[in-house]
Design an enzyme around this catalytic site. Structure first.
Site, short mmCIF file in Angstrom:
data_model
loop_
_atom_site.label_atom_id
_atom_site.label_comp_id
_atom_site.label_asym_id
_atom_site.label_seq_id
_atom_site.Cartn_x
_atom_site.Cartn_y
_atom_site.Cartn_z
CG HIS A 179 -7.83 -3.35 -2.25
ND1 HIS A 179 -9.08 -2.54 -3.86
CD2 HIS A 179 -8.29 -2.90 -1.17
CE1 HIS A 179 -9.22 -1.12 -2.32
NE2 HIS A 179 -9.07 -0.96 -0.89
CG HIS A 218 -6.93 -2.98 2.59
ND1 HIS A 218 -6.07 -2.46 3.05
CD2 HIS A 218 -8.11 -2.41 2.37
CE1 HIS A 218 -6.89 -0.74 1.86
NE2 HIS A 218 -8.10 -1.21 2.24
CG ASP A 227 -2.38 0.93 1.14
OD1 ASP A 227 -3.36 0.36 0.79
OD2 ASP A 227 -1.64 1.93 1.07
CB ILE A 228 1.06 3.63 -2.41
CG1 ILE A 228 2.32 4.66 -2.30
CG2 ILE A 228 -0.19 4.97 -1.74
CD1 ILE A 228 1.80 5.70 -3.90
CD GLN A 251 -13.94 -0.56 -2.95
OE1 GLN A 251 -15.16 -0.63 -2.93
NE2 GLN A 251 -12.99 -1.14 -3.84
P1 AMP Z 1 -9.84 1.53 0.08
O1 AMP Z 1 -9.61 2.88 0.84
O2 AMP Z 1 -9.91 0.34 0.92
O3 AMP Z 1 -10.09 1.41 -1.01
O4 AMP Z 1 -8.29 1.29 0.24
C1 AMP Z 1 -6.72 1.67 -0.81
C2 AMP Z 1 -5.80 2.15 -0.95
O5 AMP Z 1 -5.02 1.92 -1.67
C3 AMP Z 1 -5.61 2.45 0.46
O6 AMP Z 1 -5.24 2.17 1.63
C4 AMP Z 1 -4.67 3.95 -0.62
O7 AMP Z 1 -3.60 3.98 0.36
C5 AMP Z 1 -4.42 2.57 -1.71
N1 AMP Z 1 -3.19 3.16 -3.04
C6 AMP Z 1 -4.36 4.31 -3.41
N2 AMP Z 1 -3.02 5.10 -4.37
C7 AMP Z 1 -1.69 3.27 -4.21
C8 AMP Z 1 -1.10 2.95 -5.21
N3 AMP Z 1 -0.73 3.46 -6.57
N4 AMP Z 1 -0.53 2.38 -5.14
C9 AMP Z 1 -0.65 1.42 -3.84
N5 AMP Z 1 -1.72 1.44 -2.95
C10 AMP Z 1 -2.25 2.79 -3.21
#
Ligand code: AMP
Ligand code: ZN
Length: 134
Positions: free
Chosen positions: A121, A123, A52-53, A115
Protein backbone atom coordinates in the site's frame (compact mmCIF):
# COMPACT_ATOMS: atom_id res chain seq x y z
CA UNK A 1 -15.19 13.07 3.32
CA UNK A 2 -13.54 13.02 -0.04
CA UNK A 3 -15.08 15.67 -2.24
CA UNK A 4 -16.71 14.57 -5.45
CA UNK A 5 -15.62 10.97 -5.14
CA UNK A 6 -17.79 7.86 -5.06
CA UNK A 7 -18.41 6.48 -1.59
CA UNK A 8 -18.57 2.97 -0.25
CA UNK A 9 -21.81 1.32 -1.25
CA UNK A 10 -22.45 3.54 -4.25
CA UNK A 11 -23.66 1.92 -7.43
CA UNK A 12 -20.33 2.72 -9.08
CA UNK A 13 -18.30 1.02 -6.38
CA UNK A 14 -20.57 -2.00 -6.30
CA UNK A 15 -20.31 -2.32 -10.04
CA UNK A 16 -16.53 -2.40 -9.81
CA UNK A 17 -16.40 -4.79 -6.85
CA UNK A 18 -13.52 -7.19 -6.97
CA UNK A 19 -14.26 -10.84 -7.54
CA UNK A 20 -10.72 -12.17 -7.85
CA UNK A 21 -8.73 -14.27 -5.45
CA UNK A 22 -8.02 -12.74 -2.08
CA UNK A 23 -6.51 -14.06 1.12
CA UNK A 24 -9.03 -14.51 3.91
CA UNK A 25 -6.13 -14.01 6.31
CA UNK A 26 -5.22 -10.58 4.95
CA UNK A 27 -6.92 -7.45 6.28
CA UNK A 28 -6.68 -5.49 3.05
CA UNK A 29 -7.78 -8.47 0.93
CA UNK A 30 -10.86 -8.61 3.12
CA UNK A 31 -11.50 -4.92 2.40
CA UNK A 32 -10.95 -5.53 -1.32
CA UNK A 33 -13.51 -8.35 -1.29
CA UNK A 34 -16.02 -6.23 0.63
CA UNK A 35 -15.96 -8.52 3.64
CA UNK A 36 -14.72 -5.65 5.80
CA UNK A 37 -15.95 -2.06 5.47
CA UNK A 38 -13.78 0.86 4.44
CA UNK A 39 -14.22 4.50 3.56
CA UNK A 40 -13.46 4.04 -0.12
CA UNK A 41 -12.43 7.24 -1.90
CA UNK A 42 -11.46 5.75 -5.25
CA UNK A 43 -11.87 2.44 -7.03
CA UNK A 44 -10.87 1.30 -10.46
CA UNK A 45 -9.85 -1.96 -12.08
CA UNK A 46 -7.09 -3.49 -9.95
CA UNK A 47 -6.80 -0.66 -7.38
CA UNK A 48 -8.73 0.57 -4.37
CA UNK A 49 -8.03 3.62 -2.19
CA UNK A 50 -9.57 4.10 1.24
CA UNK A 51 -9.11 6.26 4.29
CA UNK A 52 -6.64 5.02 6.89
CA UNK A 53 -8.55 3.90 9.98
CA UNK A 54 -6.06 5.76 12.20
CA UNK A 55 -5.34 8.90 10.18
CA UNK A 56 -2.31 10.88 11.25
CA UNK A 57 -2.91 13.69 8.76
CA UNK A 58 -5.84 15.76 7.59
CA UNK A 59 -5.88 13.48 4.56
CA UNK A 60 -4.58 9.96 5.06
CA UNK A 61 -5.52 7.54 2.32
CA UNK A 62 -4.08 4.14 1.46
CA UNK A 63 -3.73 3.16 -2.21
CA UNK A 64 -3.89 -0.62 -2.44
CA UNK A 65 -3.68 -3.13 -5.30
CA UNK A 66 -6.64 -5.49 -5.38
CA UNK A 67 -4.28 -8.39 -5.98
CA UNK A 68 -2.43 -9.52 -2.88
CA UNK A 69 1.24 -8.51 -3.00
CA UNK A 70 3.04 -8.77 0.34
CA UNK A 71 5.18 -5.68 -0.06
CA UNK A 72 7.18 -3.65 -2.55
CA UNK A 73 9.98 -6.24 -2.61
CA UNK A 74 7.56 -8.62 -4.33
CA UNK A 75 6.69 -6.53 -7.36
CA UNK A 76 8.07 -7.66 -10.69
CA UNK A 77 8.63 -6.13 -14.11
CA UNK A 78 5.15 -7.33 -15.07
CA UNK A 79 3.73 -5.10 -12.31
CA UNK A 80 5.17 -1.93 -13.86
CA UNK A 81 1.82 -0.73 -15.17
CA UNK A 82 0.09 -1.48 -11.85
CA UNK A 83 2.74 0.38 -9.84
CA UNK A 84 2.65 3.38 -12.16
CA UNK A 85 -1.11 3.47 -11.97
CA UNK A 86 -1.01 3.28 -8.16
CA UNK A 87 1.29 6.31 -8.16
CA UNK A 88 -1.10 8.15 -10.49
CA UNK A 89 -4.05 7.25 -8.22
CA UNK A 90 -2.09 8.69 -5.29
CA UNK A 91 -1.64 11.93 -7.25
CA UNK A 92 -5.28 12.02 -8.27
CA UNK A 93 -6.62 11.36 -4.76
CA UNK A 94 -4.30 13.99 -3.29
CA UNK A 95 -5.41 16.54 -5.89
CA UNK A 96 -9.10 15.66 -5.45
CA UNK A 97 -8.71 16.26 -1.71
CA UNK A 98 -7.14 19.67 -2.25
CA UNK A 99 -3.43 18.89 -1.97
CA UNK A 100 -2.30 20.09 -5.40
CA UNK A 101 0.61 21.86 -3.69
CA UNK A 102 2.05 18.58 -2.51
CA UNK A 103 1.60 15.71 -0.14
CA UNK A 104 3.54 12.94 1.55
CA UNK A 105 3.86 9.65 -0.34
CA UNK A 106 5.40 6.82 1.54
CA UNK A 107 5.62 3.09 1.54
CA UNK A 108 6.66 0.84 4.40
CA UNK A 109 8.55 -2.21 3.14
CA UNK A 110 8.49 -5.24 5.40
CA UNK A 111 8.19 -5.35 9.16
CA UNK A 112 11.75 -4.09 9.50
CA UNK A 113 10.61 -1.09 7.47
CA UNK A 114 7.67 -0.43 9.75
CA UNK A 115 5.04 -2.23 7.68
CA UNK A 116 2.22 -3.47 9.89
CA UNK A 117 -0.21 -4.71 7.22
CA UNK A 118 1.55 -7.13 4.85
CA UNK A 119 -0.37 -6.14 1.71
CA UNK A 120 1.34 -3.53 -0.48
CA UNK A 121 0.00 0.00 0.00
CA UNK A 122 0.97 3.62 -0.56
CA UNK A 123 0.23 6.13 2.18
CA UNK A 124 -1.08 9.44 0.81
CA UNK A 125 -0.89 12.10 3.50
CA UNK A 126 -1.83 15.72 3.01
CA UNK A 127 -2.48 18.82 5.05
CA UNK A 128 -1.61 19.10 8.68
CA UNK A 129 0.03 16.02 10.11
CA UNK A 130 -0.25 15.09 13.76
CA UNK A 131 2.94 13.09 13.64
CA UNK A 132 5.32 12.04 10.98
CA UNK A 133 6.05 8.38 10.38
CA UNK A 134 9.35 7.22 11.86
P1 AMP B 1 1.79 0.29 7.52
O1 AMP B 1 2.05 0.33 8.99
O2 AMP B 1 2.71 1.13 6.70
O3 AMP B 1 1.74 -1.16 7.03
O4 AMP B 1 0.37 0.89 7.29
C1 AMP B 1 -0.80 0.18 7.59
C2 AMP B 1 -1.88 1.19 7.82
O5 AMP B 1 -3.12 0.51 7.76
C3 AMP B 1 -1.83 1.88 9.19
O6 AMP B 1 -1.67 3.29 8.99
C4 AMP B 1 -3.19 1.53 9.82
O7 AMP B 1 -3.75 2.60 10.54
C5 AMP B 1 -4.01 1.16 8.60
N1 AMP B 1 -5.12 0.26 8.86
C6 AMP B 1 -5.14 -0.84 9.65
N2 AMP B 1 -6.35 -1.43 9.61
C7 AMP B 1 -7.12 -0.69 8.78
C8 AMP B 1 -8.47 -0.78 8.34
N3 AMP B 1 -9.30 -1.77 8.74
N4 AMP B 1 -8.93 0.17 7.49
C9 AMP B 1 -8.14 1.18 7.10
N5 AMP B 1 -6.84 1.31 7.47
C10 AMP B 1 -6.34 0.40 8.31
ZN1 ZN C 1 -3.91 -9.10 0.91
Amino acid sequence: MARGLPRTGSALLQSTAYHGRVSSECLFCRIVSGELPADVVHREKGIIAFTDIHPVAETHVLVVPERHIDDLRHIQDSDAELWLRMACVANEVAADLGHEQGYRFYVSVGSAGGQTVPHLHIHVMGGSMRRLPV
